[in-house]
Each structure stands twice: as C-alpha cells, then as structure tokens.
Enzyme design. Structure first.
Site, short mmCIF file in Angstrom:
data_model
loop_
_atom_site.label_atom_id
_atom_site.label_comp_id
_atom_site.label_asym_id
_atom_site.label_seq_id
_atom_site.Cartn_x
_atom_site.Cartn_y
_atom_site.Cartn_z
N ALA A 86 0.85 -1.20 0.00
CA ALA A 86 0.00 0.00 0.00
C ALA A 86 0.88 1.24 0.00
O ALA A 86 1.90 1.29 0.68
CB ALA A 86 -0.93 0.01 1.20
N ARG A 87 0.46 2.22 -0.78
CA ARG A 87 1.13 3.52 -0.80
C ARG A 87 0.09 4.60 -0.52
O ARG A 87 -1.05 4.48 -0.93
CB ARG A 87 1.78 3.80 -2.15
N ASP A 224 -9.78 9.06 12.73
CA ASP A 224 -9.90 8.81 11.29
C ASP A 224 -10.64 7.50 11.06
O ASP A 224 -10.17 6.61 10.34
CB ASP A 224 -8.52 8.79 10.64
#
Length: 383
Positions: A86-87, A224
């Site tokens: 994941a980026r 978040d």
C-alpha cells in the site's frame, strides 16, 4: 495544533495528547529515491573513513541514541521487509516477516531533509516513541495487534526482485500483524451489487463498535474512523488499523481542535474547527454503519466543499434506505447527531447492536431484486 496538556480531572496526559503521527511520516514518500545515495554513506561508515581517508563521524542523532532498549523495540535482525502492499500520502506499507510471523511494516523516514533541524527530528522521534508506547499496550480482538517498532536502525533491508536496497540510517518502522482480508472498504465494494446479509452487517458493525469502545476506554480517540482503516482477518473479523492520527483524548476539549480525518466521515464540530472529543469517532462510526449496510459510498454526487457546507449548515446525512430496519436506522441517527453530547458512548452502541434481532433478515435489497427501488432511499436531514 494547540499547545498545552489541559487541566481537568482525567489527569496527567500532558504532552501525550499532542501526538499526531501524520506529521511524523510526511517524508516517507521520498525515502526509496534516496536509498541508493544512503548506500554509499553506509559503506563509508562501515569502512570507518570518508573519501578523503579521514575517520567518518557518526551522525548526531546516533550519538544521542538511548542507552536502553524500550520494551516495544524489536530486533532489526529478525525483520525481513518485502514488497509494497500500500502507498499513500503519509505512508508506505510493506509485507514482511518478523521472527517467522507474517507482518505488515510501515516505514517512516525523517532524516536527510534540509527543512528538518536536529531539534525537529528529536521532537518527531519523541512523539513517535510516545505513540508506540501507547499502542503496544493495546490488546483487543478488534484492534490490529501491534508487534513492535524500531527507530533509526541502519541494517534494515528491503527485498526486491533486483536484490536488497539499503535503507537510510534515519529510517523508522512500525510492525503490526498482517491481515490477509484487506480493507473493509474493498470488501464492501466487492459486495456493492448483491449487498450483505443483515446478520453479517450487524456482526461487522459490532466488531468495529467493540474495537472503538475499547479504545475510548483507554482514552484514545482514533480521529480517522472509516472503512478504509478497518482490516479483515481470514475469518472476516474486523480490526481497527492505522493509528496515524490517533491521540490520547485531551482532558480539556479545547485542546482537541483542527480538521483531522477524512471528508465524508468527519463530524460537524471537526469540520468547523471547533473543540471536539471522542464523540467525533461516534459520528464517523454512524457513517461507517450506513456504508456497511448499503455497501455504497456516502454523498457520491457532492464535491468536497459541498459536503462540508451541507453537513455543517444543512445537517445533511447519507440517505437511509426505507428497507433498513428501524433498530439499525436508529443507531445511525443517534451516532451522527449534530450535537456531540446527544451521541451515545460506543459502549452503548455495542449494547444497541447486540439487541438487534437478525433472525428475520432486513438486509439491503439488491438493485435487481427491488420493486419500485427508487423509493427505497430517503434523504436524512437532522435528528
């Protein structure tokens, strides 16, 4: 972010409530491009001399390394870092193996930046240390298991198809359990057309609610909460992940300000820049609950600015399907109430969900099975 630890009777969190890891790893995206340059410096350090034959000086930050190992620190020699899974804007996550176990590794690099002073880096490291010292004590089946972290290790290597890439000496990493089911968001997208059985909806919601209730009991506000930050294990159990902006709840709500989170999930008081507390997570949970039930995205036709304005000024909320059982719809409405004081605690949300009867169904009706499906939705505005 405002300074000060706050007063009040919850006592003594002082600087801990200022932690914000998103500011810590903003340099991460550039670390691979610098890796080759750092390899040369590592070689020079290994030979003990620079190109002019003089003894190489150790970086200032390494001279200031702690004399003792923290209880959350791992042994870098036992860690193998592999390909990127994941980026993002604030992080790169790799697959890895630590001491024979599958793990996910988030890499952070704060050094070699002209805009960072030694004092800045020292402050970032202190905040990083505080954050992981909190996370490593968490233990709950619906919270991603923290395995360990390492700061400033020089012997980390990333395995690639072309061999190993040495990492900069300032690299830090956080190691957590690897969850093969991926993000809850992806699971919902896969089921967007056929939807989920009602009992599955409630079970997923319970997993998330129990995890958040546990965090709040430890005075941790996630800040978040969204389906993208919830991961599934091989048994489809939901676990809360990504504590990049999590922080300990301030004793004084006025010390918790600033727009933090993801648009569409952010509570009105957060969007407004007003003081907030753990109830911002409850609001975000309400949006997630709608998303889990509908397997769809809230506000798909509105721009960012339109969402912000409508949520704050017009009390806009996602459209609740008419087929949604009132017991579940009531949880959504209470959680996303505009007044934080009227939102339930997450422990109460858990009780509400546990009381829902799923034996008679009640799941979202797939599009191809609806009759008069255009009337299935109603826009919800206000309490």
């Amino acid at each position: 972010m405002k300074e000060g630890g706050g007063g009040g009777g919850d006592g003594g969190f002082v600087r801990a409530d200022q932690i914000d890891l998103k500011s810590l790893d903003e340099q991460l995206e550039r670390h691979l491009s610098r890796a080759w340059t750092m390899e040369k410096r590592k070689e020079e350090a290994a030979t003990g001399a620079d190109q002019r034959g003089r003894p190489a000086l150790a970086p200032a930050h390494s001279l200031q390394r702690r004399q003792r190992r923290e209880d959350w620190e791992i042994d870098p020699a036992k860690l193998v870092i592999r390909g990127v899974i994941a980026r993002g804007t604030f992080g790169t996550v790799h697959r890895g193996v630590y001491d024979g176990h599958d793990v996910a590794v988030k890499l952070l690099d704060w050094g070699e930046d002209d805009h960072r002073s030694e004092q800045d880096i020292a402050a970032l490291r202190a905040a990083f240390s505080q954050e992981v010292s909190v996370w490593h004590k968490l233990d709950h089946p619906n919270v991603t298991k923290f395995i360990g972290a390492v700061m400033g290790a020089r012997d980390l290597n990333i395995q690639t198809e072309n061999g190993h890439i040495g990492m900069p000496s300032n690299v830090c990493c956080v190691i957590v359990e690897y969850l093969p089911g991926g993000a809850l968001k992806g699971f919902l997208i896969k089921n967007r057309r056929k939807k989920l059985a009602f009992k599955v909806v409630v079970q997923i919601a319970l997993d998330l609610a129990r995890g958040l209730s546990y965090l709040h009991s430890k005075k941790i506000v996630h800040r978040d909460v969204k389906t993208e930050n919830m991961l599934l294990d091989k048994t489809r159990t939901v676990k809360i992940a990504d504590f990049g902006v999590a922080r300990l709840e301030a004793s004084n709500p006025s010390d918790m300000t600033g727009e933090t989170g993801t648009l569409g999930y952010m509570a009105p008081e957060v969007l407004n820049g007003s003081p907030y507390n753990r109830k911002c997570d409850v609001y975000s949970f309400g949006i997630c609950l709608w998303e889990i039930y509908c397997c769809d995205m809230p506000y798909p036709d509105l721009s960012f600015s339109e969402v912000t304005s409508a949520v704050v000024r017009q009390n806009l909320r996602p459209e609740i399907p008419r087929c949604c059982p009132s017991s579940l719809a009531n949880v959504m409405k209470r959680c996303w109430d505009a007044n934080p004081d009227k939102r339930p605690e997450m422990a109460e949300v858990v009780s509400m969900l546990e009381a829902i009867d799923t034996s008679k169904g009640g799941g979202m009706i797939p599009v191809d099975q609806r009759q008069g499906w255009l009337s299935c939705f109603r826009r919800y505005r206000g309490p």
